[in-house]
Write an enzyme that holds these catalytic residues in place. Structure first.
Site, PDB file in Angstrom:
ATOM      1  N   CYS A  83      33.274 -13.127 -67.812  1.00 10.99           N
ATOM      2  CA  CYS A  83      33.665 -11.767 -68.195  1.00 10.99           C
ATOM      3  C   CYS A  83      32.501 -11.012 -68.826  1.00 10.99           C
ATOM      4  O   CYS A  83      32.172 -11.233 -69.994  1.00 10.99           O
ATOM      5  CB  CYS A  83      34.855 -11.828 -69.153  1.00 10.99           C
ATOM      6  SG  CYS A  83      35.360 -10.209 -69.748  1.00 10.99           S
ATOM      7  N   CYS A 132      33.362  -8.831 -71.820  1.00  9.81           N
ATOM      8  CA  CYS A 132      33.564  -9.584 -73.063  1.00  9.81           C
ATOM      9  C   CYS A 132      32.227 -10.033 -73.657  1.00  9.81           C
ATOM     10  O   CYS A 132      32.038  -9.967 -74.865  1.00  9.81           O
ATOM     11  CB  CYS A 132      34.393 -10.845 -72.812  1.00  9.81           C
ATOM     12  SG  CYS A 132      35.738 -10.655 -71.665  1.00  9.81           S
ATOM     13  N   ASP A 133      31.346 -10.533 -72.829  1.00  7.93           N
ATOM     14  CA  ASP A 133      30.199 -11.280 -73.352  1.00  7.93           C
ATOM     15  C   ASP A 133      28.823 -10.667 -73.091  1.00  7.93           C
ATOM     16  O   ASP A 133      27.820 -11.182 -73.588  1.00  7.93           O
ATOM     17  CB  ASP A 133      30.237 -12.715 -72.781  1.00  7.93           C
ATOM     18  CG  ASP A 133      31.497 -13.448 -73.205  1.00  7.93           C
ATOM     19  OD1 ASP A 133      31.972 -13.203 -74.328  1.00  7.93           O
ATOM     20  OD2 ASP A 133      32.027 -14.246 -72.406  1.00  7.93           O
TER      21      ASP A 133
END
Ligand code: NAP
Length: 307
Positions: free
Chosen positions: A131, A134-135
């Site tokens: 993701c 997300c990261d």
């Protein structure tokens, strides 16, 4: 006989559990084969509102569970292998035991597809991610690698160019599934480099507990070499967890639940929540929102039925 059974214990399932528990419906949550869902395999979550310093993914999802339990939700480990939704009450076989419920909230998620390498699996959350939203932030000025040849891989690579010093996109063929516009955009980006006809054989360095590089192999020439990278994003698709519902719930060709509006499915009394229906947003906060919607619809349905 249960009022509400919730399948899945990610953000969607836990939020549905909080809402239905607070409505005094005593929900039963079947945790599924990945308890905690996608958050349980991420590290720091910085985009969930209310946590200015960020929050650990597994901790966030555990706290949601505790919140639901505090209001009376019951959690049971296991997965529903068989579902009979042909009549009410619905029947589910969970690890060999049949349970019955008046309403069902399907929050079984979509599992990221992984390459399947042992080293990759050991480094998930430690430099290996599925993701970018997300990261990506954790890889400022770092070398990033993305695997895949579809729209997700293009989208994630382009997004990651905002952070990375360089982004290398690795694809196993020289033909792409991605739409032309996304591919053209990716190809034209100065920070993005494409490596085609290639696969990753190994992710380094498990002994250090962080990603330091990969071993790449060209499928045409057979040549292999090591390349230093700090972050590896796998964007080779997701698999919605809808197997037990095939032939009962309306699904799209890839197996995602087709919504009938709100949180409704084609079967009255069965509701969807989270990534099992959402192939677009896939965020913790959107999954939680969807869990809330499903819970409110289940509550309204039960009230209407006189329970
Ligand atoms: P996808 O279109 O199925 O593409 C998956 C890619 O991963 C393919 O290029 C495939 O290679 C590769 N792949 C699969 N297994 C692999 C493995 N084990 N090792 C290496 N490579 C592997 O999946 P997606 O990109 O997630 O897209 C899913 C759907 O969502 C599509 O319909 C897409 O258009 C849509 N989507 C749209 C947008 C947008 O419009 N903004 C963004 C994201 C997704 P092969 O080609 O060789 O099979």
């Amino acid at each position: 006989m249960h009022n509400v059974v919730i399948l899945g214990s990610g953000c969607a399932g836990n939020t549905a559990a909080i809402y239905t528990a607070r409505a005094n419906l005593k929900p039963l949550v079947i945790t599924g084969h990945e308890p905690g869902g996608q958050l349980s395999i991420t590290s720091l979550v910085e985009n969930f509102p209310g946590f200015p310093e960020g929050v650990d993914g597994p901790e966030l999802v555990e706290r949601m569970k505790q919140q639901a339990q505090h209001f009376g939700a019951e959690y049971r480990d296991g997965s529903a292998q068989v579902a009979d939704l042909s009549k009410r009450p619905f029947r589910l076989s969970v690890e060999g035991e049949w349970i019955e419920t008046r309403t069902l909230i399907v929050a079984t998620g979509a599992s990221a597809r992984w390459l399947g390498l042992e080293s990759e699996q050991k480094l998930i959350g430690k430099g290996v991610s599925s993701c970018a939203t997300c990261d990506g932030f954790f890889f400022r000025d770092k070398n990033i690698m993305v695997v895949g040849g579809g729209d997700s891989a293009m989208e994630e690579s382009l997004f990651l160019t905002r952070f990375g010093r360089e982004v290398t996109l690795v694809h196993r063929r020289d033909q792409f599934r991605a739409s032309k516009i996304m591919l053209d955009r990716a190809m034209a980006h100065p920070k993005l480099k494409m490596v085609t006809n290639s696969v990753i054989d190994e992710v380094y360095d498990v002994s250090k507990g962080e990603v330091s590089g990969v071993r790449l192999r060209n499928l045409v020439t057979g040549e292999a070499h090591d390349q230093a990278v700090d972050g590896l994003f796998i964007a080779i698709g997701h698999i919605p967890n809808t197997k037990p519902f095939a032939g009962q719930l309306d699904l799209d060709p890839d197996g995602y639940i087709l919504s009938k509006g709100g949180a409704r499915t084609n079967i009255t009394g069965v509701f969807h929540a989270g990534d099992v229906q959402d192939r677009t947003y896939r965020q913790a906060i959107t999954a939680s929102g969807a869990g809330c919607m499903a819970a409110m619809e289940a509550e309204k349905f039960l009230e209407h039925e006189g329970h």
